[in-house]
Scaffold this active site. Structure first.
Site, PDB file in Angstrom:
ATOM      1  N   PHE A 127       9.273 -20.773  25.481  1.00 19.47           N
ATOM      2  CA  PHE A 127       8.681 -20.981  26.806  1.00 19.47           C
ATOM      3  C   PHE A 127       8.363 -22.462  26.962  1.00 19.47           C
ATOM      4  O   PHE A 127       7.631 -23.025  26.156  1.00 19.47           O
ATOM      5  CB  PHE A 127       7.397 -20.157  27.014  1.00 19.47           C
ATOM      6  N   ASP A 214       7.278 -29.177  21.544  1.00 18.82           N
ATOM      7  CA  ASP A 214       6.437 -28.712  22.651  1.00 18.82           C
ATOM      8  C   ASP A 214       5.132 -28.204  22.045  1.00 18.82           C
ATOM      9  O   ASP A 214       5.060 -27.086  21.546  1.00 18.82           O
ATOM     10  CB  ASP A 214       7.170 -27.616  23.433  1.00 18.82           C
ATOM     11  N   LYS A 243      -2.377 -28.135  28.048  1.00 17.32           N
ATOM     12  CA  LYS A 243      -3.443 -27.123  28.007  1.00 17.32           C
ATOM     13  C   LYS A 243      -4.814 -27.606  27.505  1.00 17.32           C
ATOM     14  O   LYS A 243      -5.690 -27.881  28.301  1.00 17.32           O
ATOM     15  CB  LYS A 243      -2.954 -25.915  27.215  1.00 17.32           C
TER      16      LYS A 243
HETATM   17  C1  PLP Z   1       1.842 -23.251  28.982  1.00 24.12           C
HETATM   18  C2  PLP Z   1       3.047 -23.832  28.348  1.00 24.12           C
HETATM   19  C3  PLP Z   1       3.942 -24.641  29.077  1.00 24.12           C
HETATM   20  C4  PLP Z   1       3.797 -24.900  30.556  1.00 24.12           C
HETATM   21  O1  PLP Z   1       2.626 -25.573  30.894  1.00 24.12           O
HETATM   22  P1  PLP Z   1       2.146 -25.585  32.446  1.00 24.12           P
HETATM   23  O2  PLP Z   1       0.915 -26.449  32.413  1.00 24.12           O
HETATM   24  O3  PLP Z   1       1.892 -24.183  32.848  1.00 24.12           O
HETATM   25  O4  PLP Z   1       3.241 -26.205  33.228  1.00 24.12           O
HETATM   26  C5  PLP Z   1       5.025 -25.176  28.395  1.00 24.12           C
HETATM   27  N1  PLP Z   1       5.210 -24.952  27.084  1.00 24.12           N
HETATM   28  C6  PLP Z   1       4.370 -24.196  26.354  1.00 24.12           C
HETATM   29  C7  PLP Z   1       4.622 -24.001  24.900  1.00 24.12           C
HETATM   30  C8  PLP Z   1       3.267 -23.590  26.966  1.00 24.12           C
HETATM   31  O5  PLP Z   1       2.459 -22.809  26.248  1.00 24.12           O
END
Ligand code: PLP
Length: 394
Positions: A127, A214, A243
């Site tokens: 994701f 990421d 986050k």
């Molecule tokens: C939440 C998340 C995203 C996306 O972040 P947003 O602030 O919702 O755009 C991308 N990568 C990972 C691993 C995430 O947990």
């Protein structure tokens, strides 16, 4: 028609205030928050250091744009590079935008090497966000449905399959980067193996490709190190986070090291809000608080404590297939093929906020400020909900 676009199937609760690991609704019903707004409020709700930083900055200056120097942004960049060992940072407003910056760095890095169709290696169950490029990198077919054409320039392999990564590099001269989560959050709370992570680092070195992590969810203390890559003895070339960085104030960051840090130049990328004084004041306070309160160590302790308690409550039941994750990213893969999303609702009614991902994985992302007693309560209440779920299946 509802005035909010219908993008979320929401649970029937609305919170009005919070303190520490608890949020409250208008009737003052307390909910123990084992989700932290999806790994965002690592310092819990109403942390005095964060509240103070936001209020003080709001009184001074909220926004000026990146046409001018921004003291707070400079300060946060210094703190983030110090805590990560990366060279520099681009600030965005969200995780997806941080990944967009990473994807653009990889592509330009490729073009500068004479590769016209630069391709990024991504993972099954990944994701990376909801913008078109990050949605393409995301593995979820349901999330992609209806939004084609998606982008070119991504190739997907199985997570934790180092041989597949080696084969991909051997067969595709256009590969310029790997984009990977050290622990897949949305995809089922699956941690990468040490062999896979170390192998990807070696492979990227050999192939002159960028290793891009990421850490939007795993960063800012969540796994027991400031960044999850610090469980290893090397650095990535590109690192994205978001986050937990603002504890609820929207901010994202794309950090780079070495040649990757020199790819973006004036005119090649930008953001109106990115790194504004308010968001950066929150980010500075988060990093200072995590360091001063030694919260990375505390996350490891709390993670161990909750896992031990979960084992105690659930090991005899046969309800659990596997415990997953790292630190305070805890996945409980249930012994069922059925969708277990209903546990979110029953837990809510019982005053506990948690999440279910990948169909049958109960996911806990509690704040780092839990007391020992609150940690035990998270485990106990979670076990109760899992037990009730299986009892109702009979
Ligand atoms: C939440 C998340 C995203 C996306 O972040 P947003 O602030 O919702 O755009 C991308 N990568 C990972 C691993 C995430 O947990």
């Amino acid at each position: 028609m509802q005035p909010i676009m219908n993008t979320y199937g929401r649970l029937s609760a609305t919170f009005t205030h919070g303190k520490g690991a608890y949020v409250y609704d208008a009737d003052n019903k307390a909910y123990l928050d084992a989700l932290s707004g999806i790994a965002v409020c690592g310092l819990g709700h109403g942390h005095p250091a964060i509240t103070q930083a936001i209020c003080a900055q709001a009184e001074n200056l909220v926004h000026t744009s990146n046409l001018y120097g921004i003291g707070r942004q400079q300060e946060l960049a210094e703190k983030l590079t110090a805590v990560s060992g990366m060279d520099n940072v681009f600030f965005s407003n969200s995780g997806a935008e941080a990944n967009e910056a990473a994807i653009k760095i990889a592509r330009k890095f490729g073009h500068e090497k004479g590769i016209d169709l630069p391709t990024i290696l991504v993972m099954e169950n990944a994701f990376h966000g909801r913008t078109l490029a990050t949605l393409t990198a995301t593995a979820n077919k349901a999330a992609q449905a209806g939004f084609g054409p998606l982008l070119d320039g991504f190739q997907r392999i199985k997570y934790n399959d180092l041989d597949a990564a080696k084969a991909a590099f051997a067969n595709n001269p256009n590969l310029v980067a790997v984009l990977v989560e050290p622990v897949q959050g949305e995809g089922g709370v699956t941690a990468a193996t040490d062999e896979f992570m170390n192998g990807l680092r070696t492979l990227c070195n050999e192939r002159d490709a960028l290793l891009m992590l990421d850490e939007i969810q795993t960063g800012n203390g969540r796994t027991g190190k400031y960044f999850a890559f610090q469980h290893f003895d090397w650095h990535p070339d590109v690192l994205t986070t978001a986050k937990g960085l603002g504890n609820g104030v929207p901010i994202g960051a794309c950090l780079a090291k070495g040649r990757a840090a020199e790819v973006l130049q004036p005119g090649s990328h930008g953001s109106t809000y990115g790194g504004n004084p308010l968001a950066c004041a929150a980010g500075c306070a988060v990093i200072d608080t995590i360091n001063q309160e030694n919260l990375c160590t505390r996350v490891s302790e709390l993670g161990e404590r909750i896992r031990t308690q979960l084992h105690k409550h659930l090991d005899q039941t046969g309800f659990v297939k596997e415990y997953r994750g790292k630190g305070l990213m805890i996945g409980i893969a249930l012994n069922t093929e059925d969708n277990a999303a209903g546990i979110m609702k029953s837990a809510l009614e019982a005053g506990l906020l948690l999440n279910v991902t990948a169909g049958n994985v109960v996911r806990l992302l509690p704040p780092f400020v839990l007391t020992d007693e609150e940690a035990d309560l998270v485990a106990e209440k979670t076990a109760e909900q899992i037990t009730a779920y299986f009892a109702a299946q009979k």
